[in-house]
Write an enzyme that holds these catalytic residues in place. Structure first.
Site, short mmCIF file in Angstrom:
data_model
loop_
_atom_site.label_atom_id
_atom_site.label_comp_id
_atom_site.label_asym_id
_atom_site.label_seq_id
_atom_site.Cartn_x
_atom_site.Cartn_y
_atom_site.Cartn_z
N ARG A 1 0.84 -1.20 0.00
CA ARG A 1 0.00 0.00 0.00
C ARG A 1 0.87 1.25 0.00
NH1 ARG A 1 -4.95 -0.28 4.22
NH2 ARG A 1 -4.66 1.96 3.95
N ARG B 1 -2.60 10.51 7.92
CA ARG B 1 -3.81 9.70 8.07
C ARG B 1 -4.29 9.73 9.54
NH1 ARG B 1 -1.55 4.33 5.85
NH2 ARG B 1 -3.57 3.44 6.49
P1 AMP Z 1 -8.29 2.25 5.05
O1 AMP Z 1 -8.08 1.02 4.21
O2 AMP Z 1 -9.56 2.18 5.86
O3 AMP Z 1 -7.10 2.60 5.87
O4 AMP Z 1 -8.52 3.45 4.03
C1 AMP Z 1 -7.49 3.87 3.15
C2 AMP Z 1 -7.82 5.23 2.57
O5 AMP Z 1 -9.04 5.15 1.82
C3 AMP Z 1 -8.07 6.33 3.58
O6 AMP Z 1 -6.85 6.95 4.01
C4 AMP Z 1 -8.94 7.30 2.78
O7 AMP Z 1 -8.18 8.02 1.84
C5 AMP Z 1 -9.81 6.33 2.00
N1 AMP Z 1 -11.04 5.96 2.74
C6 AMP Z 1 -11.38 4.72 3.19
N2 AMP Z 1 -12.56 4.73 3.81
C7 AMP Z 1 -12.99 6.02 3.78
C8 AMP Z 1 -14.14 6.70 4.29
N3 AMP Z 1 -15.09 6.03 4.97
N4 AMP Z 1 -14.23 8.03 4.07
C9 AMP Z 1 -13.30 8.70 3.38
N5 AMP Z 1 -12.18 8.14 2.90
C10 AMP Z 1 -12.02 6.81 3.08
#
Ligand code: AMP
Length: 191
Positions: A136, A148
């Site tokens: 990632r 983040r």
């Molecule tokens: P995650 O896999 O949950 O860590 O998400 C990775 C990235 O996807 C995040 O840093 C955001 O850029 C985007 N993302 C995932 N879920 C959301 C959400 N519910 N709202 C906004 N952005 C999201």
């Protein structure tokens, strides 16, 4: 049998994805991760994926309409599920309100928010460690990882108050072994 819907909550690196796997098996719930859905869009090179990619690699949130639309699709097509584990969604108050609204229309609701509590330096360590194998881009740089976590503090952490006001918040200590944390989550669900 009534459905069980759980928000598995916490900052990036708290262990939501890891713990989701155990909870899916134990409780037969369907996993809904907006991060996974977005990465699949990027992989498939869809317009939505292209729109999201830049924000994701900078460690910023994608627009509410995008993720709410993806969740709406799943909720209205996967109607046989015994319930859902929401992983990485909702991340803003607008998303939480949209989720309550969508579930309400389906005669359902969120039952519990399980919030994994982990210290910031441990999160950074875990995310950069994961970055050596996850592939990632957003796990690779300390700057993006910290961004983040900042996004979480600024826009997402306040959702604990939203669910606490509904009596649904269960804070869970997210430090320790994976099995210990799974045990704490299961105890909160079984109660
Ligand atoms: P995650 O896999 O949950 O860590 O998400 C990775 C990235 O996807 C995040 O840093 C955001 O850029 C985007 N993302 C995932 N879920 C959301 C959400 N519910 N709202 C906004 N952005 C999201």
């Amino acid at each position: 049998m009534s459905k069980m819907n759980i928000v598995l909550f916490g900052p990036p690196g708290a262990g939501k994805g890891t713990q989701s796997k155990f909870l899916i098996e134990r409780y037969g719930l369907a996993h809904l991760s907006t991060g996974d859905l977005l990465r699949a869009e990027i992989q498939a090179e869809t317009p939505l994926g292209k729109q999201a990619q830049e924000l994701m690699s900078a460690g910023e949130l994608v627009p509410d309409e995008v993720v709410v639309g993806m969740i709406r699709n799943r909720l209205t097509t996967d109607t046989d599920a015994k319930g859902f584990i929401f992983d990485g969604f909702p991340r803003t108050k607008a998303q939480a309100e949209a989720l309550d609204n969508m579930l309400g229309k389906l005669g359902s609701a969120i039952n519990l928010m399980l919030s994994l509590e982990v210290e910031e330096e441990e999160l950074v360590k875990r995310l950069l460690g994961r970055g050596t194998t996850s592939g990632r881009p957003d796990d690779q740089s300390e700057q993006v990882v910290r961004r983040r976590i900042k996004e979480y503090e600024a826009k997402t952490a306040l959702l604990k108050d939203y669910y606490a006001a509904q009596g649904k918040l269960r804070p869970i200590k997210g430090m320790g072994t994976i099995a210990e944390i799974t045990g704490r989550l299961a105890a909160a669900i079984d109660a």
